[in-house]
Design a protein around this motif. Sequence first.
Motif, short mmCIF file in Angstrom:
data_model
loop_
_atom_site.label_atom_id
_atom_site.label_comp_id
_atom_site.label_asym_id
_atom_site.label_seq_id
_atom_site.Cartn_x
_atom_site.Cartn_y
_atom_site.Cartn_z
N UNK A 116 -3.82 -5.15 27.42
CA UNK A 116 -5.14 -4.81 27.95
C UNK A 116 -5.30 -5.15 29.43
N UNK A 117 -4.59 -6.19 29.90
CA UNK A 117 -4.69 -6.57 31.33
C UNK A 117 -4.18 -5.45 32.23
N UNK A 118 -3.32 -4.58 31.69
CA UNK A 118 -2.75 -3.49 32.50
C UNK A 118 -3.78 -2.38 32.72
N UNK A 119 -4.53 -2.08 31.67
CA UNK A 119 -5.47 -0.95 31.72
C UNK A 119 -6.83 -1.38 32.30
N UNK A 120 -7.28 -2.58 31.93
CA UNK A 120 -8.60 -3.05 32.36
C UNK A 120 -8.69 -3.10 33.88
N UNK A 121 -9.85 -2.73 34.39
CA UNK A 121 -10.10 -2.83 35.82
C UNK A 121 -9.49 -1.72 36.65
N UNK A 122 -8.85 -0.74 36.01
CA UNK A 122 -8.18 0.33 36.78
C UNK A 122 -8.82 1.68 36.46
N UNK A 123 -9.48 2.25 37.46
CA UNK A 123 -10.25 3.49 37.25
C UNK A 123 -9.38 4.62 36.70
N UNK A 124 -8.25 4.85 37.36
CA UNK A 124 -7.38 5.96 36.97
C UNK A 124 -6.87 5.78 35.53
N UNK A 125 -6.50 4.54 35.21
CA UNK A 125 -5.96 4.28 33.86
C UNK A 125 -7.02 4.52 32.78
N UNK A 126 -8.24 4.10 33.04
CA UNK A 126 -9.29 4.22 32.02
C UNK A 126 -9.62 5.69 31.77
N UNK A 127 -9.70 6.45 32.84
CA UNK A 127 -9.96 7.89 32.67
C UNK A 127 -8.78 8.54 31.95
N UNK A 128 -7.58 8.14 32.32
CA UNK A 128 -6.38 8.73 31.72
C UNK A 128 -6.28 8.45 30.22
N UNK A 129 -6.57 7.20 29.79
CA UNK A 129 -6.43 6.91 28.35
C UNK A 129 -7.45 7.72 27.54
N UNK A 130 -8.63 7.95 28.13
CA UNK A 130 -9.65 8.74 27.41
C UNK A 130 -9.19 10.20 27.27
N UNK A 131 -8.66 10.73 28.36
CA UNK A 131 -8.19 12.12 28.37
C UNK A 131 -7.02 12.30 27.38
N UNK A 132 -6.05 11.40 27.46
CA UNK A 132 -4.88 11.51 26.58
C UNK A 132 -5.25 11.30 25.11
N UNK A 133 -6.26 10.48 24.90
CA UNK A 133 -6.72 10.26 23.52
C UNK A 133 -7.16 11.59 22.91
N UNK A 134 -7.93 12.37 23.69
CA UNK A 134 -8.43 13.66 23.17
C UNK A 134 -7.24 14.58 22.87
N UNK A 135 -6.25 14.56 23.75
CA UNK A 135 -5.06 15.40 23.51
C UNK A 135 -4.36 15.00 22.21
N UNK A 136 -4.21 13.70 22.00
CA UNK A 136 -3.53 13.23 20.79
C UNK A 136 -4.31 13.61 19.53
N UNK A 137 -5.62 13.53 19.61
CA UNK A 137 -6.45 13.88 18.44
C UNK A 137 -6.37 15.38 18.16
N UNK A 138 -6.38 16.19 19.21
CA UNK A 138 -6.27 17.65 19.02
C UNK A 138 -4.95 17.97 18.32
N UNK A 139 -3.90 17.26 18.69
CA UNK A 139 -2.59 17.50 18.06
C UNK A 139 -2.58 17.14 16.58
N UNK A 140 -3.47 16.25 16.18
CA UNK A 140 -3.55 15.88 14.77
C UNK A 140 -4.47 16.80 13.98
N UNK A 141 -5.03 17.80 14.65
CA UNK A 141 -5.93 18.71 13.95
C UNK A 141 -7.36 18.18 13.82
N UNK A 142 -7.69 17.17 14.62
CA UNK A 142 -9.07 16.65 14.59
C UNK A 142 -9.93 17.57 15.46
N UNK A 143 -11.05 18.02 14.93
CA UNK A 143 -11.91 18.89 15.75
C UNK A 143 -13.16 18.15 16.23
N UNK A 144 -13.47 17.03 15.60
CA UNK A 144 -14.56 16.19 16.08
C UNK A 144 -14.17 14.73 15.90
N UNK A 145 -14.29 13.95 16.96
CA UNK A 145 -13.94 12.53 16.89
C UNK A 145 -15.00 11.67 17.55
#
Length: 397
Positions: free
Chosen positions: A107-136
């Motif tokens: 968590x110390x790597x991601x916390x406090x870093x603007x780019x990282x926080x936006x990136x994990x949110x974006x990639x999360x949506x990509x990973x969920x789409x790949x699992x066939x999730x349409x609403x999360x």
Amino acid sequence: MHITVRLAAIRFGSPVLISSLCSSRLQGSRRLFTMAEHSSEKVVFNKPKVELHVHLDGAIRVQTILDVAKRRGMSLPANTVERMTEIIIVQKPATLTEFLGKFAEYMHVIAGDREAIKRIAYEFVEDKAKEGVIYVEVRYSPHFLANTKVDPIPWNQTEGDLSPDDVVHLVNTGLSEGERAFNIKARSILCCMRHMPSWSMDVVELCKKYRNEGVVAIDLAGDESLNCENYPGHRKAYEEAVNCGIHRTVHAGEVGPASVVKEAVEVLKAERIGHGYRTLEDQTLYKQLLAQKMHFEVCPISSKLTGACDPDFTKHPVITFRKDKANYSLNTDDPLIFNSTLHLDYSTAQKYMGFTEEEFKRLNISSAESCFLPADEKEELLNRLREAYGMMENTAF
Ligand SMILES: O=c1[nH]cnc2c1ncn2[C@@H]1O[C@H](CO)[C@@H](O)[C@H]1O
């Protein structure tokens, strides 16, 4: 196609996109399957799904942690995905406390870093789409990702300029960019932490501020053995949530006793229960919750690895929930730490708990009915699922 259904199909992703994404394997860390169950992982329900209980900070790609650490010049105990995955994941049944300690590995790597926080949110949506999730609905603690206006500053960070408010804005941006790119719908839930009642009023204020920008509810996560009667901060925050019409879920009855569930419902006015397995120990409470159609956010793989449930899946509480036609969802909780996917939760339910395609459809419909979207969007989601499941009434005359 009925007009509402067509609109819903556009907003929640086309069936073609979903089925093609479903069949592809997840990338990066998810390839390292070390649990016995992973060998038998297959897509047992290749249809649109709803996921209501997953932690953003428990669903980060290992590669992203390595990339961000490198960019920020931070050291990690390992510098390959394989080795870092081995360090982060819980491989055999542990305790909730042991499991919660895993977050400190990265968590110390991601916390406090603007780019990282936006990136994990974006990639999360990509990973969920790949699992066939349409609403999360994805949850996290804004305070755990901040490095200013949070006391104490978490993960041994030095003070910076990223507040919990900035964190919510960044996650909202990452999620909505992800929604547009991957054609699914993602909303968020902000977590209060059991051991930090002084943060809870902030959390409800952030829920209010960002209610029109993707934040749909408040949650209470962390160590359940800390009772909220002794922590009025949480109670006051939930009171404010009730008064302002903010939806409420609470982690309860995961490892804590049924009394925590009772308190979540009666004191905190929870509309859904995170986990809730130990509700079964109080049959009066269980019957009452069944009668009021309380939603249980069930996380099978998680429940084994946190030691919440018997590791023998054939004895899992969700089997009782299913027999009683309870209202529940199937969720991953923290797929990074459990080295799992939503498919693994579904295949486990099928293989060890006797779940059928019909039950998967029923529980996804119940999940959509219990989601925290406004009524019109909920109806669109339900239509989308009914259409995909072949449950639409024939309106053509
Ligand atoms: O299964 C769980 N039970 C209780 N707390 C949890 C669980 N998974 C994650 N968190 C906690 O919620 C925080 C915000 O996302 C995480 O940082 C973790 O501390």
